[in-house]
Design a protein around this motif. Structure first.
Motif, PDB file in Angstrom:
ATOM      1  N   THR A 161       0.843  -1.194   0.000  1.00  0.00           N
ATOM      2  CA  THR A 161       0.000   0.000   0.000  1.00  0.00           C
ATOM      3  C   THR A 161       0.877   1.241   0.000  1.00  0.00           C
ATOM      4  O   THR A 161       1.803   1.345   0.796  1.00  0.00           O
ATOM      5  CB  THR A 161      -0.915   0.004   1.244  1.00  0.00           C
ATOM      6  OG1 THR A 161      -1.668  -1.205   1.253  1.00  0.00           O
ATOM      7  CG2 THR A 161      -1.872   1.182   1.223  1.00  0.00           C
ATOM      8  N   PHE A 162       0.631   2.119  -0.927  1.00  0.00           N
ATOM      9  CA  PHE A 162       1.292   3.435  -0.915  1.00  0.00           C
ATOM     10  C   PHE A 162       0.380   4.414  -1.642  1.00  0.00           C
ATOM     11  O   PHE A 162      -0.803   4.077  -1.872  1.00  0.00           O
ATOM     12  CB  PHE A 162       2.722   3.362  -1.486  1.00  0.00           C
ATOM     13  CG  PHE A 162       2.839   2.951  -2.932  1.00  0.00           C
ATOM     14  CD1 PHE A 162       3.240   3.866  -3.892  1.00  0.00           C
ATOM     15  CD2 PHE A 162       2.558   1.653  -3.325  1.00  0.00           C
ATOM     16  CE1 PHE A 162       3.360   3.491  -5.220  1.00  0.00           C
ATOM     17  CE2 PHE A 162       2.688   1.273  -4.654  1.00  0.00           C
ATOM     18  CZ  PHE A 162       3.089   2.199  -5.597  1.00  0.00           C
ATOM     19  N   GLN A 163       0.877   5.627  -1.977  1.00  0.00           N
ATOM     20  CA  GLN A 163      -0.008   6.659  -2.530  1.00  0.00           C
ATOM     21  C   GLN A 163      -0.835   6.172  -3.717  1.00  0.00           C
ATOM     22  O   GLN A 163      -1.966   6.587  -3.897  1.00  0.00           O
ATOM     23  CB  GLN A 163       0.757   7.908  -2.994  1.00  0.00           C
ATOM     24  CG  GLN A 163       1.689   8.539  -2.010  1.00  0.00           C
ATOM     25  CD  GLN A 163       3.092   8.003  -2.205  1.00  0.00           C
ATOM     26  OE1 GLN A 163       3.354   6.826  -1.938  1.00  0.00           O
ATOM     27  NE2 GLN A 163       3.994   8.825  -2.685  1.00  0.00           N
ATOM     28  N   SER A 209      -3.556   0.175  -3.242  1.00  0.00           N
ATOM     29  CA  SER A 209      -3.263  -1.031  -2.494  1.00  0.00           C
ATOM     30  C   SER A 209      -3.217  -2.195  -3.477  1.00  0.00           C
ATOM     31  O   SER A 209      -4.143  -2.367  -4.259  1.00  0.00           O
ATOM     32  CB  SER A 209      -4.386  -1.233  -1.470  1.00  0.00           C
ATOM     33  OG  SER A 209      -3.926  -1.956  -0.381  1.00  0.00           O
ATOM     34  N   GLN A 249       9.757  -4.120   6.513  1.00  0.00           N
ATOM     35  CA  GLN A 249       9.877  -2.715   6.113  1.00  0.00           C
ATOM     36  C   GLN A 249      11.011  -2.513   5.117  1.00  0.00           C
ATOM     37  O   GLN A 249      10.894  -1.728   4.176  1.00  0.00           O
ATOM     38  CB  GLN A 249      10.117  -1.828   7.353  1.00  0.00           C
ATOM     39  CG  GLN A 249       8.866  -1.535   8.157  1.00  0.00           C
ATOM     40  CD  GLN A 249       7.809  -0.784   7.357  1.00  0.00           C
ATOM     41  OE1 GLN A 249       8.126   0.012   6.477  1.00  0.00           O
ATOM     42  NE2 GLN A 249       6.549  -1.069   7.630  1.00  0.00           N
ATOM     43  N   TYR A 291       9.763  -3.874   1.874  1.00  0.00           N
ATOM     44  CA  TYR A 291       8.707  -2.984   1.387  1.00  0.00           C
ATOM     45  C   TYR A 291       9.314  -1.765   0.664  1.00  0.00           C
ATOM     46  O   TYR A 291       8.901  -1.409  -0.442  1.00  0.00           O
ATOM     47  CB  TYR A 291       7.835  -2.553   2.568  1.00  0.00           C
ATOM     48  CG  TYR A 291       6.870  -1.433   2.293  1.00  0.00           C
ATOM     49  CD1 TYR A 291       5.690  -1.671   1.590  1.00  0.00           C
ATOM     50  CD2 TYR A 291       7.129  -0.141   2.735  1.00  0.00           C
ATOM     51  CE1 TYR A 291       4.798  -0.633   1.334  1.00  0.00           C
ATOM     52  CE2 TYR A 291       6.245   0.895   2.491  1.00  0.00           C
ATOM     53  CZ  TYR A 291       5.076   0.653   1.790  1.00  0.00           C
ATOM     54  OH  TYR A 291       4.211   1.683   1.534  1.00  0.00           O
ATOM     55  N   LEU A 310       8.989  -0.622  -3.359  1.00  0.00           N
ATOM     56  CA  LEU A 310       8.587   0.696  -3.863  1.00  0.00           C
ATOM     57  C   LEU A 310       9.631   1.261  -4.822  1.00  0.00           C
ATOM     58  O   LEU A 310       9.302   1.854  -5.845  1.00  0.00           O
ATOM     59  CB  LEU A 310       8.365   1.686  -2.715  1.00  0.00           C
ATOM     60  CG  LEU A 310       7.244   1.392  -1.729  1.00  0.00           C
ATOM     61  CD1 LEU A 310       6.932   2.643  -0.916  1.00  0.00           C
ATOM     62  CD2 LEU A 310       5.986   0.889  -2.418  1.00  0.00           C
ATOM     63  N   TRP A 332       9.334  -0.441  -8.142  1.00  0.00           N
ATOM     64  CA  TRP A 332       7.966  -0.467  -8.697  1.00  0.00           C
ATOM     65  C   TRP A 332       7.984  -0.116 -10.185  1.00  0.00           C
ATOM     66  O   TRP A 332       8.613   0.865 -10.578  1.00  0.00           O
ATOM     67  CB  TRP A 332       7.095   0.543  -7.941  1.00  0.00           C
ATOM     68  CG  TRP A 332       5.634   0.277  -8.088  1.00  0.00           C
ATOM     69  CD1 TRP A 332       4.774   0.933  -8.926  1.00  0.00           C
ATOM     70  CD2 TRP A 332       4.865  -0.705  -7.388  1.00  0.00           C
ATOM     71  NE1 TRP A 332       3.516   0.403  -8.780  1.00  0.00           N
ATOM     72  CE2 TRP A 332       3.541  -0.597  -7.845  1.00  0.00           C
ATOM     73  CE3 TRP A 332       5.165  -1.671  -6.430  1.00  0.00           C
ATOM     74  CZ2 TRP A 332       2.517  -1.415  -7.370  1.00  0.00           C
ATOM     75  CZ3 TRP A 332       4.144  -2.485  -5.952  1.00  0.00           C
ATOM     76  CH2 TRP A 332       2.841  -2.352  -6.427  1.00  0.00           C
TER      77      TRP A 332
END
Ligand code: ZN
Ligand code: ZN
Length: 175
Positions: free
Chosen positions: A28-30, A33, A115, A118, A122, A125
């Motif tokens: 989940t980020f800006q 999800s 983390q 994660y 990102l 991505w």
């Protein structure tokens, strides 16, 4: 998964290897999800390179469901992970406050592998995801996925004779 770093931080030259499971089922980020569809264990190597500096390297791979840029169908997208981080264990948590990345996965002597992974996800991505190179996208009028076939919408024909012909065509398409 947490890895406690106090032993390795105080032993110059020490190296540990760990196989870690990525614990998150969604990313989940800006942008939204996204479901994690598959994940391989992350192979981590942590080395004390001297002066309480740690080098963390890790490799792995996760597969995330990301909507196609054109038709919005979920595309199973593989994200390879190449983690490479250096940590100065002489710093305190207060010193790390300025480094938002670092302070999110390191608290005191505890490394939060989820983390860490994660953040790497990102950074890796994909900028653009297509279900296939020639994806036709969705119809701007009715929203149908045009990869499944034409939808029957036609651009407003100006000539009435053309309109009659396109009516016949759209009847054909519905069959
Ligand atoms: Zn598509
Ligand atoms: Zn349409």
């Amino acid at each position: 998964m947490q890895i406690h770093l106090s032993d390795i931080s105080s032993s110059e030259g020490m190296r540990i290897q760990k196989t870690a499971e990525f614990g998150m089922d969604t990313i989940t980020f800006q942008s939204g999800s996204f479901p994690v569809l598959a994940k391989e264990p992350i192979e981590l190597t942590i080395t004390n390179t001297g002066d309480r500096n740690l080098e963390i390297r890790g490799t792995g791979k996760i597969t995330v469901g990301i909507p196609c840029d054109r038709c919005l169908e979920e595309v199973s997208t593989e994200i390879p992970l190449e983690i490479e981080r250096k940590l100065d264990m002489k710093l305190t948590d207060e010193d790390r406050v300025n480094d938002l990345d670092e302070s999110s996965y390191l608290t005191g002597m505890d490394l939060d592998v989820d983390q860490l992974v994660y953040l790497e996800v990102l950074m890796s991505w994909p900028l653009k995801v297509l279900c296939r190179e020639d994806c036709k996208g969705i119809c701007s009028q009715c929203g149908k996925n045009l990869n499944d076939g034409p939808c029957g919408c036609v651009e407003e024909p100006k000539d009435p004779r053309m309109a009659a012909i396109s009516d016949i065509f759209s009847k054909f398409k519905e069959v």
